[in-house]
Design a protein around this motif. Structure first.
Motif, mmCIF file in Angstrom:
data_model
loop_
_atom_site.group_PDB
_atom_site.id
_atom_site.type_symbol
_atom_site.label_atom_id
_atom_site.label_comp_id
_atom_site.label_asym_id
_atom_site.label_seq_id
_atom_site.Cartn_x
_atom_site.Cartn_y
_atom_site.Cartn_z
ATOM 1 N N ILE A 124 40.917 24.834 1.975
ATOM 2 C CA ILE A 124 42.164 24.077 1.890
ATOM 3 C C ILE A 124 43.048 24.361 3.090
ATOM 4 N N THR A 125 43.081 25.618 3.519
ATOM 5 C CA THR A 125 43.869 25.959 4.711
ATOM 6 C C THR A 125 43.391 25.175 5.916
ATOM 7 N N GLN A 126 42.088 25.109 6.081
ATOM 8 C CA GLN A 126 41.525 24.404 7.229
ATOM 9 C C GLN A 126 41.714 22.885 7.114
ATOM 10 N N LEU A 127 41.524 22.361 5.917
ATOM 11 C CA LEU A 127 41.726 20.927 5.727
ATOM 12 C C LEU A 127 43.181 20.546 5.982
ATOM 13 N N ASP A 128 44.084 21.392 5.524
ATOM 14 C CA ASP A 128 45.510 21.136 5.758
ATOM 15 C C ASP A 128 45.804 21.122 7.246
ATOM 16 N N ALA A 168 39.076 14.811 5.636
ATOM 17 C CA ALA A 168 39.105 15.807 4.568
ATOM 18 C C ALA A 168 38.212 15.385 3.414
ATOM 19 N N ALA A 169 38.291 14.110 3.041
ATOM 20 C CA ALA A 169 37.458 13.615 1.938
ATOM 21 C C ALA A 169 35.981 13.683 2.294
ATOM 22 N N ALA A 170 35.645 13.356 3.546
ATOM 23 C CA ALA A 170 34.250 13.404 3.974
ATOM 24 C C ALA A 170 33.702 14.822 3.919
ATOM 25 N N LEU A 171 34.508 15.780 4.343
ATOM 26 C CA LEU A 171 34.061 17.177 4.307
ATOM 27 C C LEU A 171 33.939 17.676 2.874
ATOM 28 N N LEU A 172 34.904 17.330 2.033
ATOM 29 C CA LEU A 172 34.840 17.766 0.637
ATOM 30 C C LEU A 172 33.686 17.114 -0.110
ATOM 31 N N VAL A 215 37.201 17.757 -6.129
ATOM 32 C CA VAL A 215 38.388 17.039 -6.602
ATOM 33 C C VAL A 215 39.560 17.992 -6.731
ATOM 34 N N ALA A 216 39.291 19.179 -7.290
ATOM 35 C CA ALA A 216 40.368 20.169 -7.453
ATOM 36 C C ALA A 216 40.955 20.575 -6.104
ATOM 37 N N ALA A 217 40.090 20.720 -5.098
ATOM 38 C CA ALA A 217 40.575 21.078 -3.756
ATOM 39 C C ALA A 217 41.448 19.962 -3.197
ATOM 40 N N MET A 218 41.023 18.705 -3.396
ATOM 41 C CA MET A 218 41.823 17.589 -2.889
ATOM 42 C C MET A 218 43.152 17.504 -3.622
ATOM 43 N N GLU A 219 43.152 17.803 -4.912
ATOM 44 C CA GLU A 219 44.411 17.800 -5.663
ATOM 45 C C GLU A 219 45.406 18.805 -5.078
#
Length: 592
Positions: free
Chosen positions: A159-163, A179-183, A193-197
């Motif tokens: 999450i830190t890196q995606l942010d 971010a969605a592609a990586l997740l 999904v929880a990470a994206m939330e």
């Protein structure tokens, strides 16, 4: 993380910049083999790495000057040589050590690559952290660390890196798409999904955040949550086309097609200049078999953007489907002006010419297809045209030349040539051809199966059964062959109980396959189980409306005394395939 191959593919795309260390390894290989530090120093006294722009791109800060100490040189060379020899347990720790001691981010980058290749992802993550530390502005470093953190379940780091990636993207939408592609690579979709939330919680007023969350929820088959999230995106940005399209797609998957249609219809009315909305609406109408409506939407796309390749291609295919051949050819020609090597365009121009009876033009277009999805089909069409023109020798020479030029695909060309003979009713020629091919490929399943069908057509049931049993000897669960053998026994012999065993085994594997349901119904008819036969054949007919299934169903109805029902089924089947020989034979037998 979904599939290790996907992870390696993604990581390898990030790493194309290890030439420096590889060059060093090649020039000093003799020293590294012995592992003697003193010998290596004789070859290369302490010297700085040449300064280069970071990540090999212009406009970035110069890399820090790096002194090549004995220890650093030893670790890099030993790691490279060990890696080349497959000794990854030696290579990985030495590259990690080099990464931790070096100030050049390229060394850390290479360490990530080596550790990932060795599937030592915990070490790869440590190396990726070092890469980010040494090159904090390198987006590729942050992407690599994100992928590895997700794979290892290190959600906080991910999450830190995606942010960071989102915050430092020039385009917010692109940042969330990344971010969605990586997740999406995470095998645990609920965790993704929880990470994206959590990311959305950082940016709750960003519609692209909610759009990305909706996509992740849909990917996890959580459609209602996906709908809620996309509705939130539309509350924040009512005119966001991607959100409108995603909402419609979700509604379709929720079996709310009428509502989906209204959503897109309203959107194109409100934004008549938006080609993305017109294209999405066209696709939806096409899925609903509204060919005229879809053609109008694709036509609008082309009107707004004459160089829209996808629009031209979709419009052309619809025009060909509705027999508007000249219009379809015009748009395919426009597509070729944009994409001169578009193989599908050549194929469909051939199809158009063939449908209009212009064999010469069709041959010309089909011969332009040199690769791609329709290459094999084009060769089949060429052979069919030549055979129809009476040029049997030319057709056979064409297929022979293809086999000679492409020996690895020789079986494919035998099958294509045999299919041409079969379609022309030349079963003896097909049988002999497949037999010749089997001399060099005696256990090829496709050749054995084709040979068995040709043998059955010629009444050579012993050969047909032998071929099918050979396939089943190598692959006892082969559904297609189980069904074919069972049907042949039911239709051409009196070995009905044996036929039922084979067909039931195929049915257990593919209970919704109409061809297998038809076979099961037919063997029950042969066994005298008329009610069971009719129920099964009616089910198969309802799925496909296939004329041969209709012939079977009508025959069972006739045997039950329902002659009017049988005639109705045969009439419908005859309209669909007026020249089907099996159907005609059945009708003639009962209506002389």
């Amino acid at each position: 993380m979904a599939g290790m191959e996907d992870l390696m593919t993604g990581l390898n795309r990030l790493f194309g910049r290890s030439g420096l260390v590889l060059l060093m390894a090649a020039s000093l290989v003799s020293c590294a083999v012995s592992g003697n530090r003193a010998e290596m120093k004789d070859v290369a006294e302490e010297q700085p790495l040449p300064q280069a722009t970071a990540a090999g791109t212009t406009g970035q800060a110069l890399l820090p000057e790096q002194t090549l100490t004995d220890d650093l040189m030893f670790d890099i060379l030993l790691a490279e040589i060990a890696g080349q020899r497959g000794a990854m347990d030696t290579s990985v720790p030495h590259y990690l050590q080099a990464a931790e001691n070096a100030r050049d981010p390229r060394v850390a980058e290479r360490a990530v690559q080596i550790a990932s290749y060795a599937k030592q992802y915990d070490i790869a993550e440590r190396a990726a952290r070092r890469w980010v530390e040494l090159a904090p502005d390198d987006m590729e470093a942050h992407k690599a660390l994100t992928v590895l953190a997700l794979h290892l379940g290190d959600t906080a780091e991910a999450i830190t890196q995606l942010d960071y990636l989102i915050s430092n993207s020039d385009d917010p939408e692109e940042g969330y798409r990344l971010a969605a592609a990586l997740l999406a690579r995470d095998a645990n979709k609920d965790e993704a999904v929880a990470a994206m939330e959590k990311l959305v919680a950082h940016h709750p007023e960003n519609p692209h955040a909610w759009l990305a969350l909706s996509r992740m929820a849909v990917n996890a088959e959580r459609l209602e949550e996906g709908l809620d999230a996309v509705n939130k995106a539309l509350e924040l940005s009512p005119q966001l086309p991607a959100a409108v399209i995603l909402k419609a797609q979700i509604l379709v998957r929720l079996d709310r097609k009428a509502e989906a249609t209204r959503v897109l219809d309203a959107a194109v009315s409100a934004h008549p200049e938006n080609t993305m909305l017109h294209f999405a609406y066209g696709r939806m109408l096409l899925d609903g078999d509204d060919l005229d409506g879809a053609r109008k939407q694709f036509g609008k796309v082309v009107e707004l953007e004459p160089d829209n390749a996808e629009g031209l291609y979709s419009l052309a295919l619809l025009e060909l489907e509705t027999k508007q051949y000249k219009a379809g050819e015009k748009h395919l020609q426009q597509l070729l002006q944009l994409r001169p090597d578009e193989q599908n365009a050549y194929y469909y121009l051939g199809y158009s010419a063939l449908e209009q009876g212009d064999d010469a033009a069709a041959l010309q277009w089909y011969r332009k297809v040199e690769e791609g999805d329709y290459w094999s089909q084009s060769q089949l069409r060429i052979a069919e045209i030549l055979l129809r023109q009476g040029k049997v020798d030319a057709m056979q020479n064409h297929m022979l030349l293809l086999r000679q030029k492409n020996p690895d695909q020789s079986v494919t060309f035998f099958l294509i040539e045999g299919q041409v003979f079969t379609d022309a009713g030349m079963h003896e020629a097909a049988f002999n051809l497949y037999g010749a091919a089997l001399e060099t490929s005696p256990d090829n399943e496709e050749l054995l199966y084709a040979h068995s069908l040709a043998a059955e057509k010629l009444g050579k049931l012993d050969i047909a059964e032998r071929d099918m049993r050979r396939i089943l000897k190598n692959d006892p669960e082969n559904t297609r062959t189980l069904n074919a053998l069972g049907y042949t026994l039911a239709d051409r012999t009196t070995r009905y109980e044996e036929a039922l065993v084979y067909i039931k085994k195929a049915y257990e594997q593919e209970p919704n396959d109409p061809a297998i349901i038809d076979s099961l119904g037919w063997v029950h008819y042969r066994l005298g189980n008329l009610d069971e036969a009719r129920s099964l054949l009616q089910r198969a007919w309802d799925i496909t409306g296939n004329s041969e299934i209709g012939a079977h169903l009508g025959e069972v109805m006739w045997a039950q005394g329902d002659r009017e029902g049988a005639r109705r089924i045969w009439e419908v089947s005859l309209k669909a395939e007026p020249e089907n020989p099996m159907l005609l034979k059945v009708i003639d037998r009962y209506n002389p």
